[in-house]
Structures are given as structure tokens and as C-alpha cells.
Design an enzyme around this catalytic site. Structure first.
Site, PDB file in Angstrom:
ATOM      1  N   GLU A  21      -0.438   0.486  -7.584  1.00  0.00           N
ATOM      2  CA  GLU A  21      -1.576   0.803  -6.714  1.00  0.00           C
ATOM      3  C   GLU A  21      -1.142   1.239  -5.320  1.00  0.00           C
ATOM      4  OE1 GLU A  21      -0.610  -3.345  -5.404  1.00  0.00           O
ATOM      5  OE2 GLU A  21      -0.566  -2.245  -7.308  1.00  0.00           O
ATOM      6  N   CYS A  43       1.724  -8.353  -9.703  1.00  0.00           N
ATOM      7  CA  CYS A  43       2.877  -8.906  -8.990  1.00  0.00           C
ATOM      8  C   CYS A  43       2.871 -10.443  -9.046  1.00  0.00           C
ATOM      9  CB  CYS A  43       2.921  -8.375  -7.559  1.00  0.00           C
ATOM     10  SG  CYS A  43       4.577  -8.511  -6.823  1.00  0.00           S
ATOM     11  N   HIS A  75       3.869  -2.581  -8.296  1.00  0.00           N
ATOM     12  CA  HIS A  75       2.724  -2.153  -7.486  1.00  0.00           C
ATOM     13  C   HIS A  75       2.373  -0.672  -7.679  1.00  0.00           C
ATOM     14  CE1 HIS A  75       2.179  -5.839  -5.130  1.00  0.00           C
ATOM     15  NE2 HIS A  75       3.484  -5.947  -5.101  1.00  0.00           N
TER      16      HIS A  75
END
Length: 358
Positions: free
Chosen positions: A237, A142, A235
Site C-alpha cells: 500500500e 505487516c 507494504h
């Protein structure tokens, strides 16, 4: 495979409760394979949540990982207890003399600021430079991905009219990349950004490759084989409920944030969201770890250098792939073979026709 964490870290117990194989670093020799050393520079506000998120996706690989939590010296977190930092984190000055197989730098809630206005910007640039010399690859997420492209290539970030927020499907533009092996033609990923990097700004930058993008959400994944740099602007994750928490936080702060797109089942905020992107997250990070393992093996066992040449090309297809294999393997004699393979790939009818290694 096993993720090695401090036994008192909250993520240790949370992941173990989920059935993830977690061990303490001192037990690394008992897992049958030398673990990869990954440094996680965690710049996210919710340290505990982010630690678990990255530990979870790294644990999905066939390669064991020892995770080192780190912070810039000049970065002063405000949303975590000093005791947590003291027990589980190391400052950059403490790890600067060590070497790692990989380095991850997370996003940070500073994307609307100019890079030069961020307190720890000078040190972050030093950390990125250090990572080039002391880690086999940098994975920047990011805002950190934007920061890396700004630092290394001068690529700008642009403000968005409205926050890009939700789950968006992204098209794989380099299916020949080993990094994207097994992901398919497209994959979903959470997006939560007020700014963006545009593909047209990096297309002329030497060595940069766009690996995945979306017509609606823009650039998702880019890489630079010369720098061994991977930039993920979204993102993967994230947990299933992370966007929900962000939406509720924004509402509580009086921010005008639309319902995250394609996220809640039936667009009903009372419905429990599902992490439709989790398999892609494990695959992407798992592919990265497997390549790091191959590069380390080639360095330790020079006879394996042919493998690292091919893996480097498959990971980041471009004119710098052969040079990357030389630096990683440490055997300049293999440059000619790597260069021939790279030229062959470029001279095919379509560079995307190059088949991934298996």
C-alpha cells in the site's frame, strides 16, 4: 471504481485531485452497486497518510468500497490530532455490533516489542476474534499479520540482525490462487521490517498456505482459508516516497539504517523513487474485493453458491476450502460438490497446476 469516504477527510480531497472517483457515503445508492463495507483498523503513526494509501488501493477495484476508519478503545495515538480522531474514527466498541464485508488491520511501530508488552494486545486479540465472526475476511498487514498468526496459531516472530528495508521481488508460490490472479510469477513490494515470520514455522500449521516469498526478504504473503485470513508481511500500500520518508526519519533520529535497497534510481538518494509495485497493489487488493463481492452475492443469492465454492478454492487452495464455502454461502447441501472439487485439485500431479478461475 468509487471509494466512499467522509467528505472532510483529507484523503477525500487528495484522491479526488489525483482523478480517483471519490464520493460521500450518503451517495452510495447512486453509484449503481451496493458498496462493500470495509473496516480499516489503522494502527500506523501517520494516520492521514495511511488512510490515503489504503483508500487508493481499494479504489482500484471494479467494486465500490465504503471505508470505515476504526481504532481499538485502548489504543491512544500520539501522532494525530484528537479532532481528526473524533471526526473520522470510530472506536471498536462502536462498530462491534456491526458486520463488514472485510476488515483490514494495518502494521504498527511495535514489532520489536513482545506481543504481550503492547498496551492494546488483549483488545487486538478480541478484534481479530470479532473479525472472524463479523467480517467475511481479515486482511492483516505487516505487524498485524504477525500478530494474527501469533494469536490464531502461536507462530513466533524473529528479530532480524538488521532492518530489512527496500524493494524486493517475491515469487508467487500458489499461482492457482484467485488472490494473485493477474500478478504474474513474481512481483515487487516495499519491505520495512525489524522482525520476520519464517515459512518453516508455519509449514506444519494446519490450514496455512504460503502464497508468496523471497529468497532474500523471506515470507511475504500467507493465508488461512479456515479463518478467512490473509497476512501480508510487507507494504504494497506504500506510496512512492514512503520508504524515503522512513529513511530520512531514521537518520534524523540517529538510527543506523542503510539506504533502502533497489529503491532509489541509480542508488542515488537525490533521485525520485518510482512506485514500481503500484499495479501489483491494486491487483492484489482488487482481487480480494472481487472475491468478497462474490461471497456476498452468493450469500444474498443462493443459486450462485457454485461460484463461491470455486472462488474460495482459488483464493486459498487447501483442505479447508470446501468448509469455507459452506460457512460463507450458508448452504450445507453444497459441501459435497466443494469437497469433490478440493479432492480433485489435491489429487492432480501438482497442486499448483490448478487453473485460476476467470
Amino acid at each position: 471504481m468509487t471509494i466512499l469516504l467522509h467528505p472532510d477527510l483529507p484523503a477525500f480531497h487528495n484522491l479526488a485531485a489525483e482523478g480517483v472517483s471519490v464520493s460521500a457515503p450518503t451517495s452510495g445508492s447512486a453509484i449503481g452497486m451496493v458498496p462493500l463495507r470495509i473496516a480499516l483498523f489503522n494502527l500506523m503513526p501517520n494516520k492521514v497518510e495511511t488512510e490515503a494509501q489504503f483508500a487508493r488501493v481499494l479504489a482500484g477495484s471494479i467494486v465500490p468500497v465504503e471505508l470505515t476508519l476504526a481504532l481499538p478503545d485502548t489504543y491512544q495515538p500520539r501522532h494525530v490530532s484528537p479532532d481528526h480522531l473524533k471526526r473520522f474514527y470510530r472506536r471498536f466498541s462502536e462498530v462491534a455490533k456491526e458486520r463488514f464485508d472485510g476488515m483490514i488491520v494495518t502494521g504498527a511501530p511495535v514489532e520489536t516489542m513482545k506481543f504481550e508488552e503492547v498496551d492494546y494486545w488483549p483488545e487486538l486479540k478480541s478484534i481479530l476474534d470479532w473479525g472472524r465472526e463479523n467480517a467475511r475476511s481479515i486482511f492483516a498487514v505487516c505487524w498485524a499479520g504477525q500478530a494474527a498468526l501469533q494469536h490464531f496459531h502461536g507462530v513466533p516472530k524473529h528479530p532480524l540482525i538488521a532492518k530489512k528495508f527496500g524493494i524486493y521481488r517475491h515469487r508467487v508460490t500458489r499461482p492457482d490462487s484467485l488472490l494473485l490472479r493477474g500478478i504474474g510469477a513474481e512481483f515487487p513490494t516495499p519491505v520495512s521490517r525489524h522482525t520476520e515470520v519464517r515459512a518453516e514455522d508455519i509449514s506444519a500449521q494446519t490450514g496455512l498456505e504460503v502464497l508468496a516469498e523471497s529468497a532474500e526478504a523471506g515470507l511475504c504473503l500467507a493465508a488461512d482459508p479456515h479463518l478467512r485470513l490473509i497476512c501480508m508481511f510487507n507494504h504494497l500500500e506504500y506510496d512512492a516516497d514512503t520508504l524515503r520518508k522512513e529513511w530520512l526519519r531514521d537518520r534524523a533520529l540517529g538510527r543506523v539504517t542503510a539506504l533502502p535497497k533497489n529503491y532509489f534510481p541509480g542508488e542515488d538518494p537525490q533521485s525520485a523513487p518510482v512506485a514500481t509495485w503500484s499495479a501489483s497493489a491494486r491487483r492484489l487488493f482488487g482481487n480480494w474485493l472481487e472475491v468478497l463481492h462474490s461471497w456476498r452475492s452468493a450469500h444474498l443469492h443462493p443459486s450462485a453458491s457454485d461460484t463461491v465454492v470455486h472462488n474460495a478454492e482459488s483464493l486459498l487452495v487447501g483442505c479447508e476450502a470446501a468448509e469455507l464455502s459452506v460457512r460463507v454461502s450458508g448452504h450445507p447441501g453444497h459441501f459435497a460438490r466443494g469437497a469433490r472439487r478440493t479432492r480433485t485439485a489435491r489429487n492432480s500431479a501438482d497442486p499448483a497446476d490448478v487453473q485460476p478461475s476467470r
